[in-house]
Design a protein around this motif. Structure first.
Motif, PDB file in Angstrom:
ATOM      1  N   ARG A  49       0.887   4.291  -5.157  1.00 39.12           N
ATOM      2  CA  ARG A  49       1.274   4.828  -6.459  1.00 39.12           C
ATOM      3  C   ARG A  49       2.788   4.797  -6.613  1.00 39.12           C
ATOM      4  NH1 ARG A  49      -2.893   9.782  -7.989  1.00 39.12           N
ATOM      5  NH2 ARG A  49      -4.796   8.597  -7.552  1.00 39.12           N
ATOM      6  N   VAL A  50       3.217   4.758  -7.864  1.00 43.53           N
ATOM      7  CA  VAL A  50       4.644   4.720  -8.184  1.00 43.53           C
ATOM      8  C   VAL A  50       5.012   6.034  -8.855  1.00 43.53           C
ATOM      9  CG1 VAL A  50       6.471   3.494  -9.393  1.00 43.53           C
ATOM     10  CG2 VAL A  50       4.511   2.221  -8.505  1.00 43.53           C
ATOM     11  N   TYR A  51       6.050   6.682  -8.353  1.00 46.83           N
ATOM     12  CA  TYR A  51       6.505   7.966  -8.900  1.00 46.83           C
ATOM     13  C   TYR A  51       7.926   7.804  -9.429  1.00 46.83           C
ATOM     14  CZ  TYR A  51       2.540   9.653  -6.162  1.00 46.83           C
ATOM     15  OH  TYR A  51       1.285   9.843  -5.627  1.00 46.83           O
ATOM     16  N   ILE A  52       8.141   8.215 -10.684  1.00 42.33           N
ATOM     17  CA  ILE A  52       9.435   8.101 -11.347  1.00 42.33           C
ATOM     18  C   ILE A  52      10.042   9.493 -11.478  1.00 42.33           C
ATOM     19  CG2 ILE A  52      10.664   7.155 -13.338  1.00 42.33           C
ATOM     20  CD1 ILE A  52       8.837   5.098 -12.022  1.00 42.33           C
ATOM     21  N   ALA A  53      11.315   9.629 -11.113  1.00 44.10           N
ATOM     22  CA  ALA A  53      11.993  10.914 -11.320  1.00 44.10           C
ATOM     23  C   ALA A  53      12.111  11.193 -12.809  1.00 44.10           C
ATOM     24  CB  ALA A  53      13.377  10.879 -10.686  1.00 44.10           C
ATOM     25  N   PRO A  54      11.647  12.351 -13.280  1.00 43.55           N
ATOM     26  CA  PRO A  54      11.756  12.656 -14.716  1.00 43.55           C
ATOM     27  C   PRO A  54      13.203  12.855 -15.129  1.00 43.55           C
ATOM     28  CG  PRO A  54      10.188  14.124 -13.600  1.00 43.55           C
ATOM     29  CD  PRO A  54      10.965  13.416 -12.544  1.00 43.55           C
ATOM     30  N   GLY A  55      13.512  12.517 -16.370  1.00 42.65           N
ATOM     31  CA  GLY A  55      14.848  12.747 -16.888  1.00 42.65           C
ATOM     32  C   GLY A  55      15.261  14.199 -16.736  1.00 42.65           C
ATOM     33  N   ASP A  56      16.491  14.420 -16.270  1.00 37.23           N
ATOM     34  CA  ASP A  56      17.105  15.741 -16.111  1.00 37.23           C
ATOM     35  C   ASP A  56      16.568  16.516 -14.911  1.00 37.23           C
ATOM     36  OD1 ASP A  56      19.144  17.459 -16.984  1.00 37.23           O
ATOM     37  OD2 ASP A  56      17.708  18.788 -17.965  1.00 37.23           O
ATOM     38  N   THR A 105      11.943  11.674 -21.850  1.00 37.19           N
ATOM     39  CA  THR A 105      11.284  10.829 -22.859  1.00 37.19           C
ATOM     40  C   THR A 105      11.355   9.369 -22.426  1.00 37.19           C
ATOM     41  OG1 THR A 105      11.829  12.355 -24.664  1.00 37.19           O
ATOM     42  CG2 THR A 105      11.067  10.164 -25.293  1.00 37.19           C
ATOM     43  N   PHE A 106      12.568   8.893 -22.094  1.00 38.96           N
ATOM     44  CA  PHE A 106      12.694   7.514 -21.632  1.00 38.96           C
ATOM     45  C   PHE A 106      11.945   7.310 -20.311  1.00 38.96           C
ATOM     46  CE2 PHE A 106      15.814   6.909 -24.855  1.00 38.96           C
ATOM     47  CZ  PHE A 106      16.017   5.546 -24.980  1.00 38.96           C
ATOM     48  N   THR A 107      12.025   8.274 -19.406  1.00 40.25           N
ATOM     49  CA  THR A 107      11.361   8.095 -18.110  1.00 40.25           C
ATOM     50  C   THR A 107       9.846   8.086 -18.259  1.00 40.25           C
ATOM     51  OG1 THR A 107      11.711  10.477 -17.719  1.00 40.25           O
ATOM     52  CG2 THR A 107      13.224   8.939 -16.636  1.00 40.25           C
ATOM     53  N   THR A 108       9.333   8.802 -19.225  1.00 42.26           N
ATOM     54  CA  THR A 108       7.891   8.766 -19.492  1.00 42.26           C
ATOM     55  C   THR A 108       7.459   7.363 -19.906  1.00 42.26           C
ATOM     56  OG1 THR A 108       7.974  11.064 -20.260  1.00 42.26           O
ATOM     57  CG2 THR A 108       6.018   9.794 -20.839  1.00 42.26           C
ATOM     58  N   ILE A 109       8.219   6.761 -20.821  1.00 43.18           N
ATOM     59  CA  ILE A 109       7.910   5.415 -21.298  1.00 43.18           C
ATOM     60  C   ILE A 109       8.140   4.398 -20.186  1.00 43.18           C
ATOM     61  CG2 ILE A 109       8.382   3.694 -23.074  1.00 43.18           C
ATOM     62  CD1 ILE A 109       7.212   6.328 -24.137  1.00 43.18           C
ATOM     63  N   LEU A 110       9.188   4.599 -19.387  1.00 42.64           N
ATOM     64  CA  LEU A 110       9.459   3.690 -18.275  1.00 42.64           C
ATOM     65  C   LEU A 110       8.282   3.642 -17.315  1.00 42.64           C
ATOM     66  CD1 LEU A 110      11.478   1.878 -16.688  1.00 42.64           C
ATOM     67  CD2 LEU A 110      12.233   3.975 -15.520  1.00 42.64           C
ATOM     68  N   ALA A 111       7.707   4.806 -17.019  1.00 44.85           N
ATOM     69  CA  ALA A 111       6.558   4.850 -16.112  1.00 44.85           C
ATOM     70  C   ALA A 111       5.391   4.046 -16.664  1.00 44.85           C
ATOM     71  CB  ALA A 111       6.143   6.305 -15.865  1.00 44.85           C
ATOM     72  N   GLU A 112       5.169   4.140 -17.963  1.00 46.65           N
ATOM     73  CA  GLU A 112       4.080   3.383 -18.581  1.00 46.65           C
ATOM     74  C   GLU A 112       4.317   1.883 -18.454  1.00 46.65           C
ATOM     75  OE1 GLU A 112       3.899   4.792 -22.576  1.00 46.65           O
ATOM     76  OE2 GLU A 112       3.241   6.821 -22.019  1.00 46.65           O
ATOM     77  N   HIS A 113       5.545   1.455 -18.702  1.00 47.52           N
ATOM     78  CA  HIS A 113       5.866   0.026 -18.608  1.00 47.52           C
ATOM     79  C   HIS A 113       5.720  -0.464 -17.163  1.00 47.52           C
ATOM     80  CE1 HIS A 113       7.785  -1.133 -22.597  1.00 47.52           C
ATOM     81  NE2 HIS A 113       7.466   0.138 -22.764  1.00 47.52           N
ATOM     82  N   ILE A 114       6.211   0.319 -16.220  1.00 54.63           N
ATOM     83  CA  ILE A 114       6.121  -0.087 -14.814  1.00 54.63           C
ATOM     84  C   ILE A 114       4.673  -0.164 -14.369  1.00 54.63           C
ATOM     85  CG2 ILE A 114       6.531   0.748 -12.462  1.00 54.63           C
ATOM     86  CD1 ILE A 114       9.337   1.519 -13.345  1.00 54.63           C
ATOM     87  N   GLY A 115       3.852   0.792 -14.802  1.00 52.58           N
ATOM     88  CA  GLY A 115       2.438   0.760 -14.439  1.00 52.58           C
ATOM     89  C   GLY A 115       1.761  -0.508 -14.920  1.00 52.58           C
ATOM     90  N   ARG A 116       2.097  -0.910 -16.136  1.00 52.99           N
ATOM     91  CA  ARG A 116       1.504  -2.140 -16.682  1.00 52.99           C
ATOM     92  C   ARG A 116       2.003  -3.378 -15.938  1.00 52.99           C
ATOM     93  NH1 ARG A 116       3.936  -5.144 -20.289  1.00 52.99           N
ATOM     94  NH2 ARG A 116       5.240  -3.417 -21.063  1.00 52.99           N
ATOM     95  N   ILE A 117       3.295  -3.421 -15.654  1.00 49.60           N
ATOM     96  CA  ILE A 117       3.874  -4.590 -15.014  1.00 49.60           C
ATOM     97  C   ILE A 117       3.481  -4.687 -13.545  1.00 49.60           C
ATOM     98  CG2 ILE A 117       6.085  -5.593 -14.263  1.00 49.60           C
ATOM     99  CD1 ILE A 117       7.228  -4.498 -16.959  1.00 49.60           C
ATOM    100  N   ALA A 118       3.438  -3.553 -12.856  1.00 53.35           N
ATOM    101  CA  ALA A 118       3.171  -3.546 -11.416  1.00 53.35           C
ATOM    102  C   ALA A 118       1.684  -3.572 -11.092  1.00 53.35           C
ATOM    103  CB  ALA A 118       3.814  -2.318 -10.779  1.00 53.35           C
ATOM    104  N   THR A 155       0.810  -1.220   0.000  1.00 53.52           N
ATOM    105  CA  THR A 155       0.000   0.000   0.000  1.00 53.52           C
ATOM    106  C   THR A 155       0.841   1.266   0.000  1.00 53.52           C
ATOM    107  OG1 THR A 155      -0.139  -0.022   2.417  1.00 53.52           O
ATOM    108  CG2 THR A 155      -1.894  -1.148   1.191  1.00 53.52           C
ATOM    109  N   GLN A 156       2.115   1.167   0.335  1.00 55.09           N
ATOM    110  CA  GLN A 156       2.965   2.356   0.420  1.00 55.09           C
ATOM    111  C   GLN A 156       3.260   2.928  -0.962  1.00 55.09           C
ATOM    112  OE1 GLN A 156       3.504  -0.536   1.905  1.00 55.09           O
ATOM    113  NE2 GLN A 156       4.324  -0.313   3.974  1.00 55.09           N
ATOM    114  N   PRO A 157       3.545   4.221  -1.028  1.00 51.17           N
ATOM    115  CA  PRO A 157       4.027   4.794  -2.295  1.00 51.17           C
ATOM    116  C   PRO A 157       5.436   4.288  -2.586  1.00 51.17           C
ATOM    117  CG  PRO A 157       4.159   6.426  -0.548  1.00 51.17           C
ATOM    118  CD  PRO A 157       3.450   5.241   0.049  1.00 51.17           C
ATOM    119  N   ILE A 158       5.769   4.188  -3.871  1.00 55.07           N
ATOM    120  CA  ILE A 158       7.093   3.753  -4.305  1.00 55.07           C
ATOM    121  C   ILE A 158       7.708   4.885  -5.122  1.00 55.07           C
ATOM    122  CG2 ILE A 158       8.393   2.053  -5.629  1.00 55.07           C
ATOM    123  CD1 ILE A 158       6.062   0.089  -5.179  1.00 55.07           C
TER     124      ILE A 158
END
Length: 374
Positions: free
Chosen positions: A253-260, A223-236, A211-214
């Motif tokens: 919820r899962v939060y990804i640091a944006p590129g740069d 650009t890569f981090t945007t796509i990574l978030a989509e893949h992780i959402g589907r897998i997780a 239940t914790q945030p990740i």
């Protein structure tokens, strides 16, 4: 081996790579089919593989290359577009080890230093990993009691019984895990990280979820981090997204640091809020793991579970110490399952970890620890 349909690019990449005396380019071909055939003649450790090529493109060639040379490390190479980012992430899921974003013109290829350094560093690191995997078996003194099992993740370890283990020729001292149930899970990764993240997040889902945030910092460009978030959402099976400045952190919820952008956490009243900054790079990276870890320790205190996964360099080690010193718990991926045991190795050798685990054991550990009863 360098694989690219442009003879100019092949020549430039070959010169860049061979400027380092540790690297020898023993084959240079213009399409995926030629690359597969070249493996019959050459013993290759690393392949730099272009995505878009005639006859056979990179994504089509990938499984054929891995089948013919299972130990080879493959670096996908493409210009930075959303389409190429999507293809590169799929390639990483399919067995590629890394990616590089090549400049869009030969002028930039010739003049830019960032791409040159990135290409050389990644090829050297992956070459070393390929040699370790293909050489004589390493002896790792890792008796079962020394690395706490996932089943023991919820149990406190008394200081007098904190074990040590040996990896990479160094003794690693483990410290007790925290007694508290964590309020946040923080993960840092780099080279080989996308595949490791897919394994960990998918494993947490399979184990029953948390239940914790990740919060995740993966060394990747925008650009890569945007796509990574989509893949992780589907897998997780969780809502995963790039972090937004000022966003209130929500459970599950899962939060990804944006590129740069560095991703930090601040306390605002009763809320924990994400902050994005373009402060100077740390460990030559932006986003970097250390600033995220430091801010999480400040915001959450001892109720933190942090994991450092495969990656070059030492990012995460100093921030991991801040978390451990605040009473939180830090774990690291072990050497045997890491594509590059730089970041997790530095963290483990800093003496801040409560466990150093094979990748398949990381998700069960996190699930057990995050769902512990206190």
């Amino acid at each position: 081996m360098v694989v690219d349909d442009s003879a100019v690019v092949r020549g430039l990449e070959t010169r860049i790579l061979e400027s380092d005396p540790a690297i020898s380019v023993i084959a240079s071909v213009g399409n995926g089919q030629a690359a597969v055939q070249a493996l019959d003649r050459h013993d290759v450790e690393v392949i730099v593989l272009d995505i878009e090529m005639p006859v056979m493109d990179g994504i089509t060639a990938l499984p054929h290359l891995l089948k013919k040379a299972p130990g080879v490390k493959i670096v996908m190479s493409s210009t930075l577009t959303a389409r190429n980012a999507e293809i590169s992430l799929k390639a990483l899921e399919a067995g590629a080890s890394e990616y590089v974003t090549k400049p869009s013109s030969s002028r930039e290829l010739t003049g830019g230093t960032d791409f040159k350094q990135e290409l050389v560093d990644k090829v050297k690191a992956l070459g070393a990993a390929a040699r370790r995997a293909g050489g004589a078996p390493r002896t790792l003194a890792r008796p079962a009691p020394l690395t706490p099992s996932p089943a023991a993740a919820g149990a406190a370890t008394t200081p007098s019984r904190v074990p040590s283990l040996h990896q990479a020729g160094a003794q690693i001292q483990l410290r007790p895990a925290a007694n508290d149930r964590p309020d946040v899970i923080a993960i840092g990764s780099s080279t080989g990280g996308p595949q490791a993240l897919f394994t960990v997040l998918g494993g947490i889902k399979k184990a029953g979820g948390i239940t914790q945030p990740i919060l995740i910092t993966q060394h990747m460009p925008a650009t890569f981090t945007t796509i990574l978030a989509e893949h992780i959402g589907r897998i997780a099976g969780l809502q995963a997204k790039e972090a937004e400045n000022g966003e209130v952190i929500q459970n599950g919820r899962v939060y990804i640091a944006p590129g740069d952008w560095h991703m930090l956490v601040e306390t605002k009243g009763t809320d924990k809020v994400l902050r994005l900054t373009q402060d100077p790079p740390e460990n030559f990276c932006r986003p970097a793991v250390d600033p995220m870890f430091r801010s999480i320790a400040k915001a959450y205190g001892r109720r933190v579970l942090a994991a450092v996964l495969t990656g070059m360099g030492s990012d995460g080690a100093r921030g991991g110490k801040v978390i451990a010193d605040a009473g939180g718990t830090v774990i690291a991926q072990d050497e045997a399952t890491s594509v590059v045991w730089g970041m997790p190795g530095a963290t483990a050798q800093a003496g801040v970890c409560s466990a150093v685990l094979p990748l398949p054991d990381v998700a069960p550990y996190i699930h057990k620890f995050a769902n512990r009863r206190v």
